[in-house]
Write a protein that holds these residues in place. Structure first.
Motif, short mmCIF file in Angstrom:
data_model
loop_
_atom_site.label_atom_id
_atom_site.label_comp_id
_atom_site.label_asym_id
_atom_site.label_seq_id
_atom_site.Cartn_x
_atom_site.Cartn_y
_atom_site.Cartn_z
N PRO A 31 1.00 -0.83 0.02
CA PRO A 31 -0.08 0.21 -0.16
C PRO A 31 1.55 1.55 0.06
CG PRO A 31 -0.33 -1.29 1.98
CD PRO A 31 0.32 -2.17 0.70
N GLU A 32 1.98 0.94 0.65
CA GLU A 32 3.21 2.52 0.35
C GLU A 32 3.07 3.51 -0.84
OE1 GLU A 32 7.32 4.08 2.39
OE2 GLU A 32 6.63 1.89 3.18
N ILE A 33 3.81 2.22 -1.60
CA ILE A 33 3.73 2.49 -3.21
C ILE A 33 2.54 2.13 -3.98
CG2 ILE A 33 6.47 2.19 -2.56
CD1 ILE A 33 6.71 -0.49 -3.92
N GLY A 34 1.40 1.70 -3.76
CA GLY A 34 0.33 1.78 -4.64
C GLY A 34 0.57 0.61 -5.79
N LEU A 35 0.90 -0.81 -4.94
CA LEU A 35 2.20 -2.38 -5.49
C LEU A 35 0.26 -3.12 -5.49
CD1 LEU A 35 3.91 -3.44 -7.62
CD2 LEU A 35 4.71 -4.00 -5.32
N ILE A 36 -0.30 -3.74 -6.61
CA ILE A 36 -0.53 -5.39 -6.61
C ILE A 36 0.07 -5.74 -8.22
CG2 ILE A 36 -2.73 -6.27 -6.96
CD1 ILE A 36 -3.96 -3.82 -5.80
N ASP A 37 0.63 -6.44 -8.02
CA ASP A 37 1.61 -7.25 -8.63
C ASP A 37 1.68 -8.36 -8.53
OD1 ASP A 37 1.86 -7.24 -11.69
OD2 ASP A 37 3.18 -5.21 -12.15
N ARG A 38 1.88 -9.36 -9.55
CA ARG A 38 3.09 -10.68 -9.32
C ARG A 38 4.18 -10.32 -8.92
NH1 ARG A 38 0.44 -15.30 -9.54
NH2 ARG A 38 -1.88 -15.20 -10.69
N ALA A 39 5.39 -11.36 -8.19
CA ALA A 39 6.38 -11.25 -8.00
C ALA A 39 6.86 -12.89 -8.09
CB ALA A 39 6.55 -10.71 -6.86
N GLU A 40 8.27 -13.01 -8.39
CA GLU A 40 8.05 -14.94 -7.86
C GLU A 40 9.38 -14.23 -7.02
OE1 GLU A 40 7.87 -17.51 -10.30
OE2 GLU A 40 6.82 -15.67 -11.27
N MET A 41 9.11 -16.04 -6.44
CA MET A 41 9.73 -16.10 -4.65
C MET A 41 10.04 -17.28 -4.58
SD MET A 41 7.10 -15.94 -1.72
CE MET A 41 6.97 -17.53 -1.79
N GLY A 42 10.81 -17.26 -4.31
CA GLY A 42 11.55 -18.72 -3.01
C GLY A 42 10.55 -19.90 -3.51
N ARG A 43 10.21 -21.20 -3.40
CA ARG A 43 8.56 -21.88 -3.25
C ARG A 43 9.34 -22.22 -1.30
NH1 ARG A 43 6.48 -26.08 -6.85
NH2 ARG A 43 4.26 -26.55 -5.31
N THR A 44 9.76 -21.65 -0.72
CA THR A 44 9.72 -21.99 0.87
C THR A 44 9.21 -21.00 1.58
OG1 THR A 44 12.28 -20.98 0.78
CG2 THR A 44 12.26 -23.13 0.09
N ALA A 45 9.40 -21.37 2.98
CA ALA A 45 8.29 -19.76 4.32
C ALA A 45 9.42 -18.81 3.90
CB ALA A 45 8.31 -20.87 5.29
N ALA A 46 10.87 -19.47 3.92
CA ALA A 46 11.93 -18.25 3.90
C ALA A 46 12.13 -17.27 2.58
CB ALA A 46 13.66 -18.93 3.58
N LYS A 80 -7.24 -2.65 2.40
CA LYS A 80 -8.40 -3.61 2.90
C LYS A 80 -9.28 -4.39 1.58
CE LYS A 80 -11.96 -0.78 2.43
NZ LYS A 80 -12.96 -0.24 4.16
N LYS A 81 -9.39 -5.01 1.98
CA LYS A 81 -10.15 -5.76 0.67
C LYS A 81 -11.24 -6.41 1.37
CE LYS A 81 -11.14 -8.71 -3.41
NZ LYS A 81 -11.89 -9.08 -3.07
N ASP A 82 -12.58 -5.86 1.08
CA ASP A 82 -13.53 -6.38 1.73
C ASP A 82 -13.96 -5.73 3.04
OD1 ASP A 82 -14.76 -7.35 -0.63
OD2 ASP A 82 -13.78 -9.17 -0.32
N ASP A 83 -14.36 -7.04 3.93
CA ASP A 83 -14.20 -6.02 5.09
C ASP A 83 -13.07 -6.00 6.04
OD1 ASP A 83 -16.78 -5.19 5.15
OD2 ASP A 83 -17.37 -7.07 6.46
N CYS A 84 -11.37 -6.92 4.54
CA CYS A 84 -10.57 -7.09 5.69
C CYS A 84 -9.20 -6.25 5.66
CB CYS A 84 -10.20 -8.72 5.46
SG CYS A 84 -10.85 -9.96 5.26
N VAL A 85 -9.23 -5.85 6.68
CA VAL A 85 -7.62 -4.64 6.54
C VAL A 85 -6.88 -5.23 7.38
CG1 VAL A 85 -7.00 -2.95 7.69
CG2 VAL A 85 -9.45 -2.83 7.47
N PHE A 86 -4.71 -4.69 5.93
CA PHE A 86 -3.85 -5.07 6.70
C PHE A 86 -3.24 -3.91 6.73
CE2 PHE A 86 -6.36 -8.34 3.46
CZ PHE A 86 -6.32 -9.42 4.78
N GLY A 87 -2.27 -4.11 7.37
CA GLY A 87 -1.24 -3.30 7.24
C GLY A 87 -0.15 -3.84 7.17
N GLY A 88 0.68 -2.64 6.08
CA GLY A 88 1.47 -2.69 5.30
C GLY A 88 2.04 -3.86 4.39
N ARG A 89 3.15 -4.39 3.70
CA ARG A 89 3.38 -4.92 2.54
C ARG A 89 2.81 -6.52 2.74
NH1 ARG A 89 7.27 -4.98 -1.32
NH2 ARG A 89 7.63 -6.75 -2.61
#
Length: 143
Positions: A31-46, A80-89
């Protein structure tokens, strides 16, 4: 007597767990930079920690098996999406039968339409196209 109560079944075949070095496409909402997009990440919790820039915490089990991960306590911009609010990235990750990160079922185009961003300390919510970072990135209509 006990033999009549036991029924043998074939084991369910589960997908193989992710191997080191595998990547998966996820959705990042910042939300800080107004980004909603796909990204690639390692397929692990890390990989989730890395894309968030800190220790990831599951915030919401979304429909379709997606999980929204964020940081435990984030001040500043929120979304937020619908009734759910999230802080930060946050990162939206799908999950497979082995609980290994997988591609989410969420759709970037739908999220851009439905998500609202909230500036720090304000009660106003801005649409994707109305975020200040998106407004300054637009080319001017006047020469």
């Amino acid at each position: 007597m006990l033999e009549g109560l036991i029924r043998w079944v074939s084991p369910i075949s589960l997908p193989e767990p992710a191997q080191s070095g595998e990547t998966v496409s996820v959705i990042v909402v910042d939300p800080e930079i107004g980004l909603i997009d796909r990204a690639e990440m390692g397929r692990t919790a890390a990989g989730i920690d890395h894309i968030l820039g800190g220790a990831a915490v599951p915030l919401l089990n979304a429909p379709g098996g997606d999980i929204v991960y964020g940081k435990a306590q984030e001040d500043g911009w929120r979304w937020k999406k619908d009734d759910c609010v999230f802080g930060g990235r946050c990162v939206i990750v799908g999950s497979d039968a082995t609980n290994t990160p997988a591609e989410p079922v969420a759709n970037v185009r739908v999220l851009r339409r439905d998500v609202r961003f909230g500036p720090p300390g304000k009660t106003v919510w801005l649409g994707y196209d109305k975020h200040p970072m998106r407004m300054t990135a637009r080319p001017s209509a006047c020469p």
